[in-house]
Design a protein around this motif. Structure first.
Motif, PDB file in Angstrom:
ATOM      1  N   LYS A  75       0.830  -1.212   0.000  1.00  0.00           N
ATOM      2  CA  LYS A  75       0.000   0.000   0.000  1.00  0.00           C
ATOM      3  C   LYS A  75       0.861   1.257   0.000  1.00  0.00           C
ATOM      4  N   GLU A  76       1.880   1.261   0.852  1.00  0.00           N
ATOM      5  CA  GLU A  76       2.739   2.448   0.944  1.00  0.00           C
ATOM      6  C   GLU A  76       3.521   2.643  -0.354  1.00  0.00           C
ATOM      7  N   LEU A  77       4.084   1.562  -0.875  1.00  0.00           N
ATOM      8  CA  LEU A  77       4.899   1.673  -2.069  1.00  0.00           C
ATOM      9  C   LEU A  77       4.057   2.138  -3.260  1.00  0.00           C
ATOM     10  N   THR A  78       2.933   1.489  -3.500  1.00  0.00           N
ATOM     11  CA  THR A  78       2.151   1.815  -4.690  1.00  0.00           C
ATOM     12  C   THR A  78       1.479   3.175  -4.589  1.00  0.00           C
TER      13      THR A  78
ATOM     14  N   SER B 277      12.042   5.053   3.869  1.00  0.00           N
ATOM     15  CA  SER B 277      13.163   4.207   4.293  1.00  0.00           C
ATOM     16  C   SER B 277      12.615   3.033   5.084  1.00  0.00           C
ATOM     17  N   LEU B 278      13.409   1.983   5.180  1.00  0.00           N
ATOM     18  CA  LEU B 278      13.003   0.753   5.860  1.00  0.00           C
ATOM     19  C   LEU B 278      13.767   0.587   7.164  1.00  0.00           C
TER      20      LEU B 278
ATOM     21  N   ILE C  50      13.907   3.338  -0.226  1.00  0.00           N
ATOM     22  CA  ILE C  50      13.185   2.952  -1.431  1.00  0.00           C
ATOM     23  C   ILE C  50      12.967   4.206  -2.253  1.00  0.00           C
ATOM     24  N   ILE C  51      13.474   4.226  -3.476  1.00  0.00           N
ATOM     25  CA  ILE C  51      13.297   5.378  -4.348  1.00  0.00           C
ATOM     26  C   ILE C  51      12.669   4.916  -5.664  1.00  0.00           C
ATOM     27  N   ILE C  52      12.015   5.822  -6.357  1.00  0.00           N
ATOM     28  CA  ILE C  52      11.446   5.459  -7.650  1.00  0.00           C
ATOM     29  C   ILE C  52      12.565   5.289  -8.668  1.00  0.00           C
TER      30      ILE C  52
ATOM     31  N   LEU D   3      13.804   1.340  -6.774  1.00  0.00           N
ATOM     32  CA  LEU D   3      15.132   0.860  -6.433  1.00  0.00           C
ATOM     33  C   LEU D   3      15.218   0.732  -4.919  1.00  0.00           C
ATOM     34  N   ILE D   4      15.634  -0.426  -4.472  1.00  0.00           N
ATOM     35  CA  ILE D   4      15.938  -0.625  -3.058  1.00  0.00           C
ATOM     36  C   ILE D   4      17.415  -0.305  -2.897  1.00  0.00           C
ATOM     37  N   VAL D   5      17.723   0.684  -2.065  1.00  0.00           N
ATOM     38  CA  VAL D   5      19.113   1.121  -1.889  1.00  0.00           C
ATOM     39  C   VAL D   5      19.521   0.827  -0.449  1.00  0.00           C
ATOM     40  N   PRO D   6      20.041  -0.365  -0.187  1.00  0.00           N
ATOM     41  CA  PRO D   6      20.441  -0.718   1.181  1.00  0.00           C
ATOM     42  C   PRO D   6      21.723   0.012   1.569  1.00  0.00           C
TER      43      PRO D   6
END
Length: 383
Positions: free
Chosen positions: A50-53, A126-127, A155-157, A168-171
């Motif tokens: 939900k948050e991402l979309t 961020s996670l 998490i960025i578009i 893009l997941i940027v750890p």
């Protein structure tokens, strides 16, 4: 071999000043161990989805992307592999020019574009895993250093999306690592997959010389409303949690979360990719939902499958007209560059293009022997 980061960790984010405007905190209770099968109607949406979309949709409405993401023409290429082809000509022409990559171990260059330089409007959230003590400090080779700034996973578009929800997941973004997998980054990828309840959520990693376009540690993630063969195909057990994928044109290794833990499988995959890094072997990693190995396509026993391909290095060689061979293409999802190729592509042509990324058989078999031995040694230490 250890991955070296730049000496000076970036602490002043400038354009990333409001990085913590939204933090998606989670714990193991939020993980979704089982997703619906394709064809099931009772599909639940997780908080993560939900948050991402919703945030991704808002960015699209505000024109943050380089192009509108309208309905993509999609066709399943006739044949047993059921390749999913999608026409996406804008991504081929409008995406940022890839950086010049000459080596799998090319150092991070802070002067080039990297993900500390993205605008705040591109950052979704961020996670933070509240179960993980590492959230209170930086993790170096599995040891928490509370004196350092906490690691940040954002998490960025992807401003040039290939599908709906492409991010893009940027750890460990503030560590400024080159595009080399760390154990923590693999763990973040697996946990992101577990946070999604969508059966078509995919995560992929391209190493340097395997179509990574930015030399800053990141993974791709997106939603695909199509089933892929790698979600249910048979694999061959090599022992010690390592399996082999041979049904696709480019052979590789397969792993599953079933029968192990996130920490254990992340450690195993990291050991293998660290070996690839040390020996300048280009590679791609794909993470997807699917059936437990050995179960039929219709099985309700589902898990997370991971595929790891050692492959030929790509350094300025000729690019096929139809599609590049990066991580999602190896898994059977083919973003096509032009209308003619989209309509004329056959399974035989797709097989030939993908097979061209394969290593010579003798080299691959030596790698396989080494991978199984590394897995055996790691397995013996944990028993």
């Amino acid at each position: 071999m250890k991955v070296k980061c730049v000496e000076k960790v970036l602490r002043n984010y400038s354009s990333m000043a409001d990085l913590d405007s939204f933090v998606l905190s989670y714990c193991s209770d939020d993980f979704v161990p089982q997703t619906a099968r394709w064809g099931d109607q009772d599909v639940k949406v997780s908080k993560f989805d939900k948050e991402l979309t919703s945030r991704w949709d808002e960015c699209m409405e505000k024109g943050v992307f380089r192009y509108d993401m309208q309905h993509l023409d999609t066709r399943v290429v006739p044949g047993p592999k059921a390749y999913v082809a999608q026409l996406n000509s804008l991504r081929a022409t409008e995406r940022r020019k890839p950086q010049t990559i000459m080596s799998v171990s090319q150092p991070f260059n802070p002067d080039l574009f990297n993900f500390t330089k993205v605008g705040t409007k591109e950052i979704l959230f961020s996670l933070q895993n509240t179960d993980d003590s590492a959230s209170n400090g930086a993790t170096v080779n599995g040891t928490v250093d509370s004196a350092q700034e906490p690691e940040r996973h954002i998490i960025i578009i992807n401003v040039s999306p290939l599908e709906y929800g492409h991010v893009l997941i940027v750890p460990q973004v503030n560590r400024c690592y080159p595009q080399v997998l760390t154990e923590t980054s693999i763990k973040v990828g697996l946990e992101s997959m577990l946070l999604s309840s969508h059966r078509g959520f995919r995560i992929g990693f391209n190493s340097l010389c395997a179509y990574a376009s930015v030399n800053h540690l990141h993974m791709h993630a997106y939603y695909l409303e199509q089933q892929l063969l790698v979600e249910y195909c048979d694999v061959k057990s090599l022992g010690h949690h390592v399996h082999e994928l041979t049904i696709m044109p480019c052979h590789g290794f397969a792993f599953q979360l079933h029968g192990t833990t996130v920490t254990q499988i992340a450690r195993l995959i990291h050991k293998v990719t660290n070996y690839f890094y040390a020996n300048d072997i280009a590679h791609n990693l794909f993470i997807t939902r699917g059936t437990v190995f050995g179960e039929p396509q219709s099985s309700t026993k589902r898990t997370i499958r991971m595929y790891l391909w050692p492959r030929k290095k790509f350094i300025g060689t000729k690019v096929p007209d139809e599609f590049n061979v990066a991580v999602i293409e190896l898994a059977g999802h083919l973003p096509i560059k032009d209308d003619s190729s989209f309509h004329s592509l056959t399974e035989e042509t797709a097989d030939q293009i993908i097979a061209d990324a394969s290593l010579p058989l003798e080299e691959y078999n030596q790698i396989k022997t080494n991978v199984v031995e590394m897995a055996r040694q790691l397995d013996s230490k944990t028993q």
